[in-house]
Design a protein around this motif. Structure first.
Motif, PDB file in Angstrom:
ATOM      1  N   PRO A   1       0.812  -1.220   0.000  1.00 50.02           N
ATOM      2  CA  PRO A   1       0.000   0.000   0.000  1.00 50.02           C
ATOM      3  C   PRO A   1       0.844   1.268   0.000  1.00 50.02           C
ATOM      4  O   PRO A   1       1.998   1.276   0.436  1.00 50.02           O
ATOM      5  N   ASP A   2       0.232   2.332  -0.488  1.00 47.21           N
ATOM      6  CA  ASP A   2       0.847   3.651  -0.452  1.00 47.21           C
ATOM      7  C   ASP A   2       0.790   4.153   0.986  1.00 47.21           C
ATOM      8  O   ASP A   2      -0.281   4.471   1.504  1.00 47.21           O
ATOM      9  N   LEU A   3       1.936   4.240   1.639  1.00 52.08           N
ATOM     10  CA  LEU A   3       1.967   4.573   3.060  1.00 52.08           C
ATOM     11  C   LEU A   3       1.736   6.056   3.333  1.00 52.08           C
ATOM     12  O   LEU A   3       1.748   6.487   4.487  1.00 52.08           O
TER      13      LEU A   3
ATOM     14  N   GLY B   1      -4.461   6.456   3.191  1.00 57.26           N
ATOM     15  CA  GLY B   1      -5.191   5.350   3.797  1.00 57.26           C
ATOM     16  C   GLY B   1      -5.272   5.356   5.300  1.00 57.26           C
ATOM     17  O   GLY B   1      -5.896   4.477   5.906  1.00 57.26           O
ATOM     18  N   TRP B   2      -4.682   6.351   5.934  1.00 62.33           N
ATOM     19  CA  TRP B   2      -4.659   6.312   7.401  1.00 62.33           C
ATOM     20  C   TRP B   2      -5.989   6.698   8.023  1.00 62.33           C
ATOM     21  O   TRP B   2      -6.198   6.487   9.206  1.00 62.33           O
ATOM     22  N   GLY B   3      -6.891   7.254   7.244  1.00 57.37           N
ATOM     23  CA  GLY B   3      -8.211   7.511   7.795  1.00 57.37           C
ATOM     24  C   GLY B   3      -9.026   6.248   7.956  1.00 57.37           C
ATOM     25  O   GLY B   3     -10.042   6.232   8.647  1.00 57.37           O
TER      26      GLY B   3
ATOM     27  N   GLN C   1      -0.915  -0.514   8.539  1.00 61.37           N
ATOM     28  CA  GLN C   1      -0.845  -1.046   7.182  1.00 61.37           C
ATOM     29  C   GLN C   1       0.375  -1.945   7.065  1.00 61.37           C
ATOM     30  O   GLN C   1       1.410  -1.708   7.694  1.00 61.37           O
ATOM     31  N   GLU C   2       0.234  -2.994   6.251  1.00 62.42           N
ATOM     32  CA  GLU C   2       1.298  -3.991   6.114  1.00 62.42           C
ATOM     33  C   GLU C   2       1.850  -4.002   4.697  1.00 62.42           C
ATOM     34  O   GLU C   2       1.109  -3.859   3.729  1.00 62.42           O
ATOM     35  N   VAL C   3       3.147  -4.202   4.607  1.00 69.00           N
ATOM     36  CA  VAL C   3       3.830  -4.415   3.335  1.00 69.00           C
ATOM     37  C   VAL C   3       4.386  -5.835   3.351  1.00 69.00           C
ATOM     38  O   VAL C   3       5.086  -6.230   4.302  1.00 69.00           O
ATOM     39  N   LYS C   4       4.055  -6.620   2.337  1.00 69.47           N
ATOM     40  CA  LYS C   4       4.511  -8.006   2.252  1.00 69.47           C
ATOM     41  C   LYS C   4       5.712  -8.100   1.297  1.00 69.47           C
ATOM     42  O   LYS C   4       5.678  -7.580   0.180  1.00 69.47           O
ATOM     43  N   LEU C   5       6.734  -8.793   1.755  1.00 75.77           N
ATOM     44  CA  LEU C   5       7.930  -9.041   0.960  1.00 75.77           C
ATOM     45  C   LEU C   5       8.222 -10.531   0.942  1.00 75.77           C
ATOM     46  O   LEU C   5       7.855 -11.262   1.882  1.00 75.77           O
TER      47      LEU C   5
ATOM     48  N   THR D   1       2.611   2.349  11.053  1.00 77.69           N
ATOM     49  CA  THR D   1       1.568   3.284  11.462  1.00 77.69           C
ATOM     50  C   THR D   1       1.835   4.590  10.719  1.00 77.69           C
ATOM     51  O   THR D   1       2.817   4.716   9.978  1.00 77.69           O
ATOM     52  N   GLU D   2       0.989   5.552  10.930  1.00 78.23           N
ATOM     53  CA  GLU D   2       1.181   6.838  10.264  1.00 78.23           C
ATOM     54  C   GLU D   2       2.500   7.489  10.680  1.00 78.23           C
ATOM     55  O   GLU D   2       3.063   8.303   9.947  1.00 78.23           O
TER      56      GLU D   2
END
Length: 344
Positions: free
Chosen positions: A155-157, A160-162, A167-171, A238-239
Motif C-alpha cells: 500500500p501507499d503509506l 489510507g490512514w483515515g 498497514q502492512e507491506v509483504k515481501l 503506522t502513520e
C-alpha cells in the motif's frame, strides 16, 4: 528472532479485509419447484461430520439464532442462467480448521467434501488458474489486477490512514538467501543502525515486493512448509512510521487466501463460492442483518452447486474474520420460496 518491535507507541492492529463484491439480490418467483437434482450432493455429505450451530464456539446468541434459522428453513440458490436448477440448501458448520494461514484452502476442501485433493493442492491449482487467466487478459485488465494487488500488499503509506491504523507491506525472501540477508543486516547494526531499521532497509532492498500478478502468484503458493521457495516478511507501519518487522524466522507463515484467490478457486471448479459472515452486536447490526452472504462468481460457466465458507466476527471490521471455516451444504427436497430463510 521472530518479530522486531520498534519504539513507536503501541497501536492495536485492525484486521485488514478487502471489499468483496456486493450481493446482487434476485427477485424470487411466486413459487419455485425444485427439481431434486440434489441426490449426488446429499450423498456426498452424509458421511461428513457436521456440527449443530448450538455447538459452535465463539458465537453470540443473535448470530446463533440467525444461523439456526438459516439451517432450519434453508437457503435458496438459483442458478444464474438456468432457474430450473435451483436448490435449497441447509447449511451446517463443518468443524474447526487450523488457523495456520491455510484455512481458506483447508475449509474449501472440507466444504467441497473433496477426498482426492488436499489443501496444498487446492492452493497450487488456485495459483495455476490465476496465472493462466492472467496470461489471457488484455493490458488494461492486467493493470487493474496489479493495482488491486499493490493496494492489498504494497500500500501507499502516504494515504489510507483515515481507514487503517496499521498497514502492512509483504515481501518475499528466498529461503536460500536468508543467511546472506542476516549478514547484511548485521553489518548495518555494526555501523550503529537499530536492528529493526537495518532489517527494514535490507529486506526492502533485496526482497521481492508483492505488487503485481507474478509476485502475487509466488506469494500465494507459500503454505508455511519447508518446501516453500520463499519466506514471507511482513513490515507493519503506522502513520508515524515503522511499527514492526516480522522476520518469520521459522518460515511457518503462510499466505492467507484473499478475494483474488477465492475467485480463482471458484473458476477452477466452475462453482460460486459464498463467504457467509456472521457479525456480533458490537458491529451495530440487528439480528436480521447480522449474517450476510458475499458471493464470488467464477469467470467461467457455473456447472456445479455453490461452495459455502464461514467467517465469524465480533465487530464490523471482522475481528477474527480473517479465518475461514467450512460449511456443509445439504440439499433439500421440493419446497416453495416462501418457506426459505434467504434467497441468493
Amino acid at each position: 528472532m521472530g518479530k522486531l518491535l520498534c519504539d513507536s507507541t503501541t497501536v492495536a492492529a485492525e484486521t485488514f479485509q478487502t471489499a468483496s463484491p456486493t450481493v446482487s439480490w434476485r427477485d424470487p418467483s411466486p413459487t419455485v419447484d425444485l427439481v431434486d437434482q440434489s441426490a449426488d450432493v446429499t450423498a456426498s455429505t452424509t458421511s461428513i461430520g457436521v456440527a449443530a450451530w448450538g455447538e459452535v464456539i465463539g458465537l453470540e446468541e443473535q448470530q446463533r439464532r440467525h444461523l439456526e434459522r438459516l439451517h432450519s428453513k434453508g437457503v435458496l440458490w438459483k442458478h444464474p442462467e438456468d432457474q430450473s436448477r435451483s436448490i435449497v440448501f441447509k447449511l451446517s458448520h463443518g468443524g474447526e480448521v487450523s488457523a495456520d494461514g491455510n484455512c481458506l484452502f483447508t475449509a474449501s476442501q472440507k466444504a467441497m467434501t473433496a477426498r482426492d485433493v488436499d489443501a496444498r493442492e487446492l492452493r497450487r491449482r488456485t495459483v495455476r488458474r490465476f496465472l493462466e487467466d492472467l496470461g489471457s487478459v488484455g493490458e488494461g485488465q492486467r493493470e487493474m489486477i496489479n493495482d488491486a494487488i499493490r493496494h492489498m500488499y504494497s500500500p501507499d503509506l502516504k494515504n489510507g490512514w483515515g481507514i487503517h491504523v496499521v498497514q502492512e507491506v509483504k515481501l518475499l525472501a528466498k529461503k536460500e538467501d536468508r543467511v546472506g540477508l542476516d549478514s547484511a543486516i548485521d553489518e548495518l547494526v555494526q555501523l550503529g543502525m537499530q536492528r529493526e531499521m537495518a532489517a527494514e532497509s535490507i529486506y526492502k532492498e533485496r526482497c521481492m515486493l508483492v505488487s503485481d500478478g507474478p509476485s502475487w502468484a509466488k506469494y500465494m503458493l507459500i503454505s508455511g512448509s519447508h518446501d516453500d521457495e520463499y519466506d514471507i516478511i511482513t513490515l507493519q507501519y503506522t502513520e508515524d512510521g515503522l511499527l514492526s518487522v516480522d522476520e518469520n524466522r521459522e518460515g511457518h507463515a503462510a499466505a492467507f487466501g484473499d478475494d483474488i484467490a477465492i475467485e480463482c478457486l471458484a473458476t477452477e471448479f466452475n462453482r460460486e463460492i459464498y463467504v457467509v459472515q456472521a457479525h456480533g452486536s458490537d458491529a451495530m447490526v440487528d439480528e436480521e442483518n447480522c449474517v450476510f452472504f458475499l458471493p464470488h462468481r467464477p469467470r467461467s460457466d457455473i456447472c456445479e452447486p455453490p461452495i459455502f465458507l464461514f467467517m465469524k466476527g465480533t465487530g464490523w471490521c471482522g475481528a477474527g474474520a480473517d479465518h475461514y471455516e467450512p460449511l456443509i451444504a445439504n440439499a433439500c427436497s421440493v419446497i416453495s420460496h416462501e418457506k426459505v430463510a434467504m434467497v441468493l
